[in-house]
Design an enzyme around this catalytic site. Structure first.
Site, PDB file in Angstrom:
ATOM      1  N   TYR A   1     125.239 112.889  19.110  1.00 28.40           N
ATOM      2  CA  TYR A   1     124.976 111.448  19.215  1.00 28.40           C
ATOM      3  C   TYR A   1     125.384 110.781  17.909  1.00 28.40           C
ATOM      4  CZ  TYR A   1     122.421 107.049  19.781  1.00 28.40           C
ATOM      5  OH  TYR A   1     122.091 105.736  19.867  1.00 28.40           O
TER       6      TYR A   1
ATOM      7  N   ASP B   1     120.173  97.639  10.123  1.00 23.03           N
ATOM      8  CA  ASP B   1     120.661  97.767  11.499  1.00 23.03           C
ATOM      9  C   ASP B   1     120.428  96.453  12.240  1.00 23.03           C
ATOM     10  OD1 ASP B   1     121.583  98.773  13.913  1.00 23.03           O
ATOM     11  OD2 ASP B   1     119.679  99.745  14.408  1.00 23.03           O
TER      12      ASP B   1
ATOM     13  N   ASP C   1     126.512 104.893  19.975  1.00 23.38           N
ATOM     14  CA  ASP C   1     125.802 103.625  20.082  1.00 23.38           C
ATOM     15  C   ASP C   1     126.805 102.495  19.875  1.00 23.38           C
ATOM     16  OD1 ASP C   1     124.245 101.373  19.707  1.00 23.38           O
ATOM     17  OD2 ASP C   1     122.984 102.236  18.128  1.00 23.38           O
TER      18      ASP C   1
ATOM     19  N   ASP D   1     126.055  99.256  20.315  1.00 24.88           N
ATOM     20  CA  ASP D   1     125.307  98.011  20.122  1.00 24.88           C
ATOM     21  C   ASP D   1     125.393  97.126  21.371  1.00 24.88           C
ATOM     22  OD1 ASP D   1     124.469  98.838  17.660  1.00 24.88           O
ATOM     23  OD2 ASP D   1     125.852  97.611  16.517  1.00 24.88           O
TER      24      ASP D   1
ATOM     25  N   HIS E   1     126.545 103.711  24.802  1.00 24.96           N
ATOM     26  CA  HIS E   1     125.547 102.854  25.437  1.00 24.96           C
ATOM     27  C   HIS E   1     125.669 101.435  24.923  1.00 24.96           C
ATOM     28  CE1 HIS E   1     122.689 102.891  21.998  1.00 24.96           C
ATOM     29  NE2 HIS E   1     122.804 104.198  21.958  1.00 24.96           N
TER      30      HIS E   1
ATOM     31  N   GLU F   1     123.609  97.706  24.912  1.00 23.24           N
ATOM     32  CA  GLU F   1     122.239  97.202  25.032  1.00 23.24           C
ATOM     33  C   GLU F   1     122.208  95.732  25.444  1.00 23.24           C
ATOM     34  OE1 GLU F   1     121.032  96.494  20.425  1.00 23.24           O
ATOM     35  OE2 GLU F   1     121.847  98.449  20.981  1.00 23.24           O
TER      36      GLU F   1
ATOM     37  N   CYS G   1     116.797  96.909  15.613  1.00 28.44           N
ATOM     38  CA  CYS G   1     116.362  98.219  16.079  1.00 28.44           C
ATOM     39  C   CYS G   1     115.412  98.018  17.246  1.00 28.44           C
ATOM     40  CB  CYS G   1     115.666  98.973  14.945  1.00 28.44           C
ATOM     41  SG  CYS G   1     114.806 100.476  15.478  1.00 28.44           S
TER      42      CYS G   1
ATOM     43  N   ARG H   1     121.461 100.440  28.004  1.00 24.23           N
ATOM     44  CA  ARG H   1     120.192 100.445  27.263  1.00 24.23           C
ATOM     45  C   ARG H   1     119.500  99.103  27.434  1.00 24.23           C
ATOM     46  NH1 ARG H   1     119.623 101.098  20.649  1.00 24.23           N
ATOM     47  NH2 ARG H   1     118.189  99.344  20.403  1.00 24.23           N
TER      48      ARG H   1
ATOM     49  N   GLU I   1     114.623 101.839  26.082  1.00 26.77           N
ATOM     50  CA  GLU I   1     114.207 101.989  24.696  1.00 26.77           C
ATOM     51  C   GLU I   1     112.725 101.684  24.519  1.00 26.77           C
ATOM     52  OE1 GLU I   1     114.409 103.426  22.039  1.00 26.77           O
ATOM     53  OE2 GLU I   1     115.907 102.446  20.783  1.00 26.77           O
TER      54      GLU I   1
ATOM     55  N   ASN J   1     114.794 108.417  23.891  1.00 30.16           N
ATOM     56  CA  ASN J   1     115.034 108.335  22.449  1.00 30.16           C
ATOM     57  C   ASN J   1     113.793 108.817  21.713  1.00 30.16           C
ATOM     58  OD1 ASN J   1     115.730 107.741  19.844  1.00 30.16           O
ATOM     59  ND2 ASN J   1     115.688 105.521  20.090  1.00 30.16           N
TER      60      ASN J   1
END
Length: 301
Positions: free
Chosen positions: A48, A62, A89, A91, A116, A118, A126, A161, A191, A213
């Site tokens: 990952y 982040d 990731d 985003d 993924h 989101e 985050c 996500r 998440e 996660n």
């Protein structure tokens, strides 16, 4: 030696097969290419690439400051050295639906097995922190459909996500998971679910693979692989674990060197030169180089 001999398409097929195989796939977060090789050697199922780790490695929070180019470059470097599938990731897709479509194709070109996307509004946060703004569901679905439609390799895994749990609760999370599954998501990443009971409710609600996660210092109880398997979860990621361990060691080691005036007391904790060279496959490079040097060359005349 050098790049993995496993093709990106074969890695994607392996991830697809794993998602439908009924087993729990374990994907630790790599901090760099060499750690990805260590993950593979340790017997895990995939790698990952965390957006939080990439941002922190650049000394950035982040909050959506990293760019598509930075993510693609780092994830390509990681994916190229391992035969394991790599999930990254991505985003919010780095923009509007058309940007998301471009993101998918660039990550395909970079050799990733999947990513993924989101459902936050930039600037993102985050998923376990406050201060997030969640995209309206129609906007989030359009973004996801753009990702699904843009891929050229049908085995590239598009994971949806949702970060709505901490702002809208479990019911809203399940609603979005269902909508994302209907829109074509191959994998659902809910998440910040609180505990095993919430993962169980999610498993009962959707008929597509689910990612858990297990990040430290977050909203979720740290569940064991046995528990996650029993719940029917398909993928577990440990996104920041290795990074936190390494940075903790860095911080403590600097204190010791400062206090003692030498690193001598730390040597026993270090990876040895031999262990490093073994992980780097120095012997494979030496064999290749020797073969090239002794193979010779003769020009036919």
């Amino acid at each position: 030696m050098l790049h993995s001999r496993t093709t990106p398409h074969d890695k994607r097929r392996a991830l697809r097969a794993g998602l439908s195989g009924g087993e729990l796939l374990r994907l630790p977060g790599a901090i760099n290419p060499l750690s990805a090789r260590a993950i593979e050697r340790a017997g895990f199922d995939g790698v990952y690439v965390s957006g939080a780790v990439l941002a922190a490695d650049l000394a950035l929070p982040d909050i959506g400051l990293t760019t598509l180019s930075e993510v693609a470059e780092r994830s390509q470097a990681i994916a190229r050295v391992t035969g394991l599938p790599t999930l990254v990731d991505a985003d919010t897709g780095f923009g509007e639906p058309m940007n998301t479509a471009r993101t998918i194709q660039i990550l395909e070109d970079a050799g990733l097995a999947g990513c993924h996307i989101e459902d936050q509004v930039n600037p993102k946060r985050c998923g376990h922190l406050d201060g997030k703004t969640i995209s309206p569901l129609p906007d989030a679905v359009r973004r996801l459909r753009a990702a699904v439609d843009a891929r050229r390799d049908p085995d590239f895994v598009v994971c949806a996500r949702t970060d709505v749990r901490t702002t809208g609760g479990l019911a809203a999370t399940i609603e979005r998971a269902k909508a994302f599954a209907e829109a074509g998501a191959d994998l659902i990443f809910p998440e910040a679910l609180a505990d095993a009971a919430e993962f169980e409710a999610m498993r009962k609600a959707v008929d597509v693979p689910i990612l858990a996660n297990m990040t430290e210092f977050g909203q979720s109880t740290l569940l064991t692989t046995t528990t996650l398997r029993d719940l029917g979860i398909n993928v577990v990621i440990y996104p920041v674990t290795l990074f936190r361990l390494i940075m903790g060691t860095v911080t403590e080691s600097l204190k010791i060197i400062d206090a003692e005036g030498t690193q001598a007391g730390l040597v026993e904790r270090m990876q040895t030169r031999g262990e490093l060279y073994d992980l780097l496959d120095y012997s494979g490079y030496a064999t290749f180089d020797a073969d090239v040097l002794t193979h010779g060359y003769r020009e036919d005349r």
